[in-house]
Write a protein that holds these residues in place. Structure first.
Motif, PDB file in Angstrom:
ATOM      1  N   ALA A 279       4.694  19.105  26.886  1.00  0.00           N
ATOM      2  CA  ALA A 279       5.785  18.418  26.171  1.00  0.00           C
ATOM      3  C   ALA A 279       5.884  19.007  24.767  1.00  0.00           C
ATOM      4  CB  ALA A 279       5.519  16.919  26.109  1.00  0.00           C
ATOM      5  N   ILE A 280       7.045  19.553  24.445  1.00  0.00           N
ATOM      6  CA  ILE A 280       7.217  20.278  23.184  1.00  0.00           C
ATOM      7  C   ILE A 280       8.228  19.555  22.294  1.00  0.00           C
ATOM      8  CG2 ILE A 280       7.863  22.503  22.174  1.00  0.00           C
ATOM      9  CD1 ILE A 280       7.189  23.739  24.987  1.00  0.00           C
ATOM     10  N   ASN A 281       7.827  19.300  21.039  1.00  0.00           N
ATOM     11  CA  ASN A 281       8.720  18.625  20.093  1.00  0.00           C
ATOM     12  C   ASN A 281       9.788  19.593  19.590  1.00  0.00           C
ATOM     13  OD1 ASN A 281       7.451  15.838  19.518  1.00  0.00           O
ATOM     14  ND2 ASN A 281       5.708  17.262  19.385  1.00  0.00           N
ATOM     15  N   VAL A 282      11.017  19.114  19.568  1.00  0.00           N
ATOM     16  CA  VAL A 282      12.118  19.935  19.079  1.00  0.00           C
ATOM     17  C   VAL A 282      12.790  19.200  17.927  1.00  0.00           C
ATOM     18  CG1 VAL A 282      14.316  21.007  19.667  1.00  0.00           C
ATOM     19  CG2 VAL A 282      12.482  20.940  21.366  1.00  0.00           C
ATOM     20  N   SER A 283      12.863  19.850  16.775  1.00  0.00           N
ATOM     21  CA  SER A 283      13.518  19.247  15.619  1.00  0.00           C
ATOM     22  C   SER A 283      15.020  19.146  15.860  1.00  0.00           C
ATOM     23  CB  SER A 283      13.219  20.112  14.390  1.00  0.00           C
ATOM     24  OG  SER A 283      14.353  20.235  13.582  1.00  0.00           O
ATOM     25  N   ALA A 284      15.629  18.091  15.344  1.00  0.00           N
ATOM     26  CA  ALA A 284      17.076  17.889  15.534  1.00  0.00           C
ATOM     27  C   ALA A 284      17.873  19.061  14.964  1.00  0.00           C
ATOM     28  CB  ALA A 284      17.512  16.581  14.887  1.00  0.00           C
ATOM     29  N   VAL A 285      17.357  19.665  13.896  1.00  0.00           N
ATOM     30  CA  VAL A 285      18.041  20.804  13.267  1.00  0.00           C
ATOM     31  C   VAL A 285      18.032  22.011  14.207  1.00  0.00           C
ATOM     32  CG1 VAL A 285      17.999  22.402  11.304  1.00  0.00           C
ATOM     33  CG2 VAL A 285      17.390  19.996  10.960  1.00  0.00           C
ATOM     34  N   GLN A 286      16.886  22.214  14.840  1.00  0.00           N
ATOM     35  CA  GLN A 286      16.720  23.304  15.806  1.00  0.00           C
ATOM     36  C   GLN A 286      17.602  23.050  17.035  1.00  0.00           C
ATOM     37  OE1 GLN A 286      12.718  23.137  17.238  1.00  0.00           O
ATOM     38  NE2 GLN A 286      12.815  25.058  18.374  1.00  0.00           N
TER      39      GLN A 286
END
Ligand code: C2E
Ligand code: MG
Ligand code: MG
Length: 286
Positions: free
Chosen positions: A112-119
């Motif tokens: 499970a990989i966190n993705v920033s909203a900006v990315q």
């Protein structure tokens, strides 16, 4: 005297602010170097099945062991990276490194990989994911992207299009920190989430303290069940918290009571020993 005191106070406040800006610029510069010099590391925290305590997934968490400042928390440097444009590079590194390392785990385990909203908001994000999938050779169904409610601050139609393109790659989507942002049930109406992560603030603190956490967890779990989504209760630290989230039937569990995040080599050692079940640790262990 009052005037002088006021000025002194202002001076103190203003130099304080300048220190803050200076520190931020320093972090920005150091972070740029850290990415270039490959100083960032990934660690992995197990997410276990609520019934069997068998690990099913590992959350990838980025770590920055800064040579002079000690370890800097992602909650400090991710926002800096978002502001100064480094999040694209950082996010791509996180994605690639996590998938590369997950390939070395038993094939039934997801990452499970966190993705920033900006990315996430970048139109080329699905292409980036596609490239990483093919370069690392990881099976897409083993990859789960964790995004937060803040992605919905963008154009709604655009966000739905991005979801569609990502799902078409065969990956999974999780809604992180649910209940803390501008939670709106309309986000769940059309969105293809496979999993809802209940924020740890709802897990923390026993019901005897007079909060409504238990009822809120129950409501999120039954909503997710009806929508055919899994639920992860995160940040479980104590036996009481564990009892609460089990009573409320969260399907998956995560927190230091099972394990904090560990390095890839520590993880591999455990996995290679076939040790996939996590027992709750007693208070003396954490
Ligand atoms: P998150 O995605 O909600 O991650 C969960 C955080 O809770 C992690 O903090 C984890 O170490 C911590 N945690 C796990 N178990 C417990 C527990 O039992 N008690 C407590 N008090 N905390 C626990 P961490 O690693 O400091 O990360 C903080 C946040 O930074 C993450 O929140 C996520 O939003 C962001 N982050 C971390 N790694 C990445 C990354 O690679 N990319 C992006 N874009 N964001 C990341
Ligand atoms: Mg997360
Ligand atoms: Mg969180």
């Amino acid at each position: 005297a009052a005037k002088g005191g006021g000025r002194a106070q202002y001076r103190f406040y203003s130099s304080d602010l300048q220190d803050g800006a200076k520190l931020r610029r320093q972090i920005e510069e150091d972070l740029r170097d850290a990415i270039l010099n490959n100083e960032l590391r990934m660690e992995y925290q197990p997410i276990v099945d609520a019934k069997t305590h068998k690990v099913v997934c590992l959350e990838a968490l980025v770590r920055w062991p800064h040579p002079e400042r000690g370890s800097i928390a992602p909650s400090v440097f991710i926002p800096v990276a978002e502001d100064c444009g480094l999040i694209k590079e950082l996010g791509e590194w996180v994605l690639a490194e996590s998938c590369r390392q997950a390939v070395e785990w038993p094939a039934e385990l997801r990452v499970a990989i966190n993705v920033s909203a900006v990315q996430f908001a970048r139109a080329d994000f699905p292409d980036t994911v596609k490239t990483v999938l093919s370069q690392t050779g990881i099976a897409p169904h083993r990859v789960e992207l964790e995004i937060t409610e803040s992605v919905f601050m963008g154009d709604y139609g655009q966000v739905q299009k991005l979801f569609k393109r990502l799902k078409a790659l065969g990956i999974r989507l999780a809604l992180d920190d649910f209940g803390t942002g501008y939670s709106s049930l309309s986000y769940l109406r059309n969105s293809p989430f496979d999993k809802i992560k209940i924020d740890q603030s709802f897990v923390r603190g026993s019901p005897e303290k007079g909060n409504n956490n238990s009822a809120i967890i129950a409501a999120i779990v039954s909503l997710a069940e009806a929508l055919d989504m899994e639920t992860v209760a995160q940040g479980i630290e104590t036996k009481d918290e564990l009892e609460l989230v089990k009573l409320r039937r969260a399907t998956h569990l995560q927190g230091r009571i099972f394990s904090l995040s560990v390095s890839q080599s520590d993880l591999l050692e455990r996995l290679e020993a076939g040790d996939l079940t996590y027992e709750p640790l007693g208070p003396e262990k954490y």
